[in-house]
Design a protein around this motif. Structure first.
Motif: not given
Length: 639
Positions: A10-12, A26-36
């Motif tokens: 979570p980030v302000c 307060n927002v939750r930032v989710n970073i994902e790497l998608l491999s296709i």
């Protein structure tokens, strides 16, 4: 399709909408790497913004490699697609570190075109703040999630929650089983410990009874012993008490006598004290005045001590000089001859130094004139440079106005630049030469100073030698007077041939002629020290020598001839080492020349033929000087 979570925290965020106030969220930032992998293997970056309190808050962003290239060109990024996720995460971490500060350096802004975040695209900006400007390092456009995406997100959240619930239930069941096991185990331990406690109690009671019985017996025994010991101690105590009472009475009598004496002394001391107090008051009054005088006296004493030290040093030096002059009187004739040579050589050195000084002055004048010429050339070159700069400015103005004649002007400017470069090179060379000349001038000035110092030292030495010569001449005249007086008072035999030519003839003035010895290769006259040593003897020696019969004179003549034959055998002239013999054991003075005359100097002339033990030597020693040989009286009259 495989997803790898890289960042989930979570980030302000500072939310900005159109026409509404800023607020923090307060927002939750989710970073994902998608491999296709179908049909081509590629990687995408998926960023999702969610709110833990609001399940319908969902914004998505998927960046492919093609989208990143356009983003890179738009925002001027210097990072590749492979390094972009890590850099983005670093920026987010910096924002998390700064979010608790009053004035954070890094901010996350969520900017919306609408007044409320309601299904409109949003820009997530990473902003760096400073007193001058807000710099946006990165700006990403997020799209709001549609119903299907929200449902999918909610389903995934539900699935995660269920999985968490299942995990927690399993943990609960395991903990319950563990706790029941531990409870049964502890109960068994408790029963065993209670049994052991009962056993220990029974053992303790039996042990305590046995110990009490033992202790009672020991107590009775100890009481009996203590009573016996008490009776003995009482008897000893009574004896000691009587002895101490006797001693105490004696001490009291002594102390009473002492007290009476001390009272008498105390009375005397009190009287003295009153007198002392009165004297102390008077002395304090005097002390205040004396202290001022003492301070003045101290200052005077310090000044007087300094003067005293200087006077002591001068007195000591003068005493040394007096002792040295008394001992050096015998050797002054030879010293004068050597000093003449020294004066001649110093004059030659003086002439040479003056010539060098003249040459140096001429060279310095030449160098100064050369330096003035160089300065004139430098000034002319600087004027030419200024002119060239003015010409360049004019040419630049012409270049702006006359673009048609560009080629011709370019050639002219290139030529002028070449000339300028050549002139600058010349200027630098002239400056270097100027610096070299200034350095050489400094070295020459230093040499001139050194030569002047040498000149001053040589002049001082000349003056000292002149003073010495004057003093020596005065001493010689005084010696001649003394010799004349001694010869007038002395009674000599009238016949000159009594000793067969062995004695010296008397001059008309009463001075003995200096004998010459052709057989011993000594053709020059002997120093007047010979005469001084012969005639300076005490009166009773003179009378004895005058009363000697002719046979003794013949014996003396034979002895004299033997000494001359010894001198003839020493054909090679050897240097007598200048050994220091004490002339006066009480004073500790050195006989002969002072030690400073035997120090070796670079510009000094070596003194030859001077031995310090000329007055104390018992035998004749060969002199290194070919001009003079001092013969002591012991050579003529041994014993």
């Amino acid at each position: 399709m495989a997803a790898e979570s890289v960042f989930n925290r979570p980030v302000c965020v500072l939310v900005r909408g159109q026409g509404c106030e800023e607020r923090r969220l307060n927002v939750r930032v989710n970073i994902e790497l998608l491999s296709i992998s179908n049909p081509v293997h590629k990687k995408d970056l998926a960023v999702r913004l969610t709110d833990d309190t609001d399940p319908f808050f969902l914004y998505n962003l998927v960046i492919s490699e093609e989208d990143f290239q356009s983003l890179k060109s738009q925002q001027g990024l210097l990072v590749d697609f492979s390094a972009f996720p890590q850099k983005f995460i670093d920026l987010l971490q910096q924002c998390i570190q700064e979010q608790n500060k009053d004035i954070p350096r890094f901010l996350l802004q969520l900017v919306s075109s609408a007044s409320i975040l309601d299904h409109t695209p949003v820009f997530l900006n990473v902003v760096e703040t400073n007193p001058f400007k807000h710099l946006t390092h990165l700006s990403l456009k997020f799209l709001p999630g549609n119903d299907a995406e929200i449902k999918k997100f909610l389903a995934s959240c539900l699935k995660c929650l269920k999985e968490d619930k299942m995990m927690l239930e399993e943990k609960l069941r395991k903990t319950e089983e563990d706790l029941t096991r531990q409870l049964s185990y502890t109960q068994q331990n408790l029963s065993e410990k209670s049994r052991e406690l009962d056993k220990m109690k029974h053992e303790w009671t039996s042990v305590t009874t046995a110990l009490t019985n033992k202790h009672t017996q020991e107590l009775t025994n100890e009481k009996e012993r203590a009573l016996q010991a008490q009776a003995q101690y009482q008897q000893q105590h009574e004896q000691q008490k009587k002895e101490l009472e006797n001693l105490h009475q004696k001490n009291i009598q002594q102390l009473q006598n002492r007290l009476s004496e001390l009272e008498v002394i105390n009375k005397d001391l009190t009287e003295k004290r009153y007198k002392g107090d009165s004297t102390v008051r008077e002395l304090k009054a005097k002390l205040s005045g004396i202290e001022d005088e003492c301070q003045r006296a101290k200052q005077e004493v310090l000044s007087l001590r300094r003067e005293n030290t200087t006077l002591d040093a001068e007195c000591h030096e003068k005493e040394k000089l007096i002792n040295q002059l008394q001992t050096r009187v015998a050797v002054l004739e030879q010293e004068i001859k050597d000093k003449d040579q020294l004066v001649i050589r110093t004059k030659e050195v003086l002439d040479a130094t003056q010539e060098q000084k003249v040459n140096l002055e001429e060279s310095t004048e030449k160098k100064q004139s050369h330096i003035e010429k160089l300065e004139i050339t430098i000034k002319s070159l600087s004027g030419e440079l200024l002119k060239a700069n003015e010409i360049i400015k004019k040419l630049q103005g012409d270049l702006k106005t006359l673009m048609s004649k560009l080629k011709l002007k370019n050639t002219v400017t290139i030529q002028q630049e070449k000339l300028l470069a050549e002139k600058e090179e010349r200027l630098q060379k002239e400056q270097r030469e100027f610096q070299e000349m200034s350095q050489s001038l400094r070295t020459k000035e230093q040499e001139v100073c050194k030569l002047q110092e040498q000149l001053e030292t040589t002049i001082q030495k000349l003056e000292e030698s002149k003073q010495l010569l004057k003093t020596n001449e005065n001493v010689i005249t005084w010696l001649n007077k003394q010799l004349n007086e001694i010869q007038v008072g002395k009674k000599l035999d009238s016949s000159p041939n009594t000793l067969g030519g062995g004695r010296a003839a008397i001059s008309p003035h009463g001075m003995p002629d200096r004998p010459s010895f052709p057989s011993s290769r000594i053709n020059h006259p002997i120093s007047p020290l010979y005469a001084f040593q012969n005639f300076a003897e005490p009166a009773h020696h003179k009378n004895i020598s005058s009363q000697c019969p002719p046979a003794t004179f013949v014996f003396l003549q034979i002895q004299f001839n033997m000494q001359l034959s010894k001198m003839n055998q020493c054909s090679d002239v050897q240097t007598v080492p200048a050994t220091i013999y004490p002339a006066n054991k009480e004073n500790g003075d050195n006989l002969g020349l002072d030690s400073k005359y035997f120090k070796k100097k670079d510009d000094s002339i070596p003194l030859r033929g001077l031995s310090q033990n000329t007055l104390n030597s018992e035998y004749l020693k060969p002199s290194t000087s070919p001009k003079a040989a001092v013969i002591p009286p012991s050579a003529y009259f041994p014993g």
